[in-house]
Write an enzyme that holds these catalytic residues in place. Structure first.
Site, PDB file in Angstrom:
ATOM      1  N   GLU A 128      -3.945  -1.281  16.657  1.00  0.00           N
ATOM      2  CA  GLU A 128      -3.428  -2.139  15.236  1.00  0.00           C
ATOM      3  C   GLU A 128      -3.908  -1.582  14.245  1.00  0.00           C
ATOM      4  O   GLU A 128      -3.605  -1.163  13.245  1.00  0.00           O
ATOM      5  CB  GLU A 128      -3.350  -3.422  15.354  1.00  0.00           C
ATOM      6  CG  GLU A 128      -2.645  -4.046  14.405  1.00  0.00           C
ATOM      7  CD  GLU A 128      -2.959  -5.603  14.367  1.00  0.00           C
ATOM      8  OE1 GLU A 128      -2.683  -6.319  13.199  1.00  0.00           O
ATOM      9  OE2 GLU A 128      -3.139  -6.183  15.459  1.00  0.00           O
TER      10      GLU A 128
ATOM     11  N   GLU B 296       2.530  -1.914  14.777  1.00  0.00           N
ATOM     12  CA  GLU B 296       1.286  -1.195  14.106  1.00  0.00           C
ATOM     13  C   GLU B 296       0.362  -0.434  15.393  1.00  0.00           C
ATOM     14  O   GLU B 296      -0.075   0.719  15.224  1.00  0.00           O
ATOM     15  CB  GLU B 296       0.760  -1.979  13.301  1.00  0.00           C
ATOM     16  CG  GLU B 296       1.214  -2.364  11.974  1.00  0.00           C
ATOM     17  CD  GLU B 296       0.097  -3.136  11.050  1.00  0.00           C
ATOM     18  OE1 GLU B 296       0.522  -3.048   9.957  1.00  0.00           O
ATOM     19  OE2 GLU B 296      -0.389  -3.838  11.662  1.00  0.00           O
TER      20      GLU B 296
ATOM     21  N   ASP C 214      -2.180   0.735  11.505  1.00  0.00           N
ATOM     22  CA  ASP C 214      -1.991   0.136  10.009  1.00  0.00           C
ATOM     23  C   ASP C 214      -2.293   1.175   8.939  1.00  0.00           C
ATOM     24  O   ASP C 214      -1.493   1.489   8.067  1.00  0.00           O
ATOM     25  CB  ASP C 214      -2.884  -1.165   9.875  1.00  0.00           C
ATOM     26  CG  ASP C 214      -2.690  -1.523   8.354  1.00  0.00           C
ATOM     27  OD1 ASP C 214      -1.764  -2.206   8.004  1.00  0.00           O
ATOM     28  OD2 ASP C 214      -3.628  -1.254   7.631  1.00  0.00           O
TER      29      ASP C 214
END
Length: 251
Positions: free
Chosen positions: A41, A117, A45
């Site tokens: 993640e 993400e 991101d």
């Protein structure tokens, strides 16, 4: 089961373990002693942010930084990510711990957004930036049509929407100081969240100072959100835990 998800995503993983990890919430990882999706993640991101910024920069050459930031915040916000996750029916593919299953974690906005993400990060590792970029654009470009921002859109509106959606609270603005002669005053405005001063903005009018303060808070919130993934430092929660006493006035 993951074959159907890959069809929805439009990408076939060479390393299926990466996809499984991207779908693994920390609650499941703790129970089964496996890797969770938080590192993916973190990576996803960054990939998402760069792809969206690059697209907006070239797509809208006449927009200023403020408008571009508003577009970007909409596209990478939890609300949009969760919408995409629901479109992909991502919830039914998540690996959740017993507690999260009982709490219907597969429906939670934050868990769904984080998983999107993580999948982006997994695609990047499994292929390359160009491929990850193509997948991101496939799902994000339709959301551009939903952007309703206009000349009256502002950072105060963005901040209010963020806090209402994620924490069910509102920011408060208070004039802290004014200086200068009447024809050339400067205002200092503080923005408070649950009684805590988060930023101070300055401007030639109260509105301008509030805009500056709200912009600073939005940047802090995104920074704190990223830090939370690895350091668990965010103390604000949807239960609206109080932080000090709220100032008595302001709007």
């Amino acid at each position: 089961m993951l074959d159907q998800l890959q069809k929805h995503i439009g990408y076939q993983f060479k390393n299926k373990d990466l996809l499984k990890q991207a779908l693994t919430h920390r609650s499941y990882a703790h129970e089964k002693k496996v890797k969770d999706n938080e590192r993916l993640e973190f990576l996803g991101d960054a990939v998402l942010e760069l792809v969206v910024r690059d697209y907006l920069f070239h797509k809208y050459p006449d927009l200023n930084e403020g408008c571009l930031s508003q577009f970007k915040e909409f596209l990478v916000g939890e609300g949009t990510l969760a919408e995409i996750a629901r479109f992909l029916e991502l919830g039914k593919y998540l690996y959740l711990g017993k507690g999260e299953i009982q709490a219907h974690g597969e429906e939670k906005t934050s868990i769904l957004a984080d998983a999107v993400e993580a999948i982006i990060g997994a695609i990047y590792l499994d292929s390359n930036f160009l491929t990850a970029s193509q997948v991101v654009k496939q799902f994000f470009l339709p959301w551009l049509d939903k952007i309703k921002f206009n000349a009256n859109s502002d950072y105060k509106t963005l901040l209010q929407n963020w806090l209402q959606q994620d924490y069910h609270i509102l920011p408060r603005y208070h004039i802290l100081k004014t200086s200068g002669p009447d024809h050339d005053k400067e205002f200092e405005v503080g923005v408070y969240i649950q009684g805590k001063l988060w930023a101070i903005g300055k401007g030639k009018s109260r509105k301008a100072a509030e805009q500056m303060a709200a912009k600073m808070v939005l940047k802090k919130l995104r920074s704190v959100k990223k830090e939370k993934k690895t350091c668990a430092s965010l103390k604000m929660s949807k239960s609206s835990t109080r932080i000090g006493k709220e100032k008595p006035q302001g709007n």
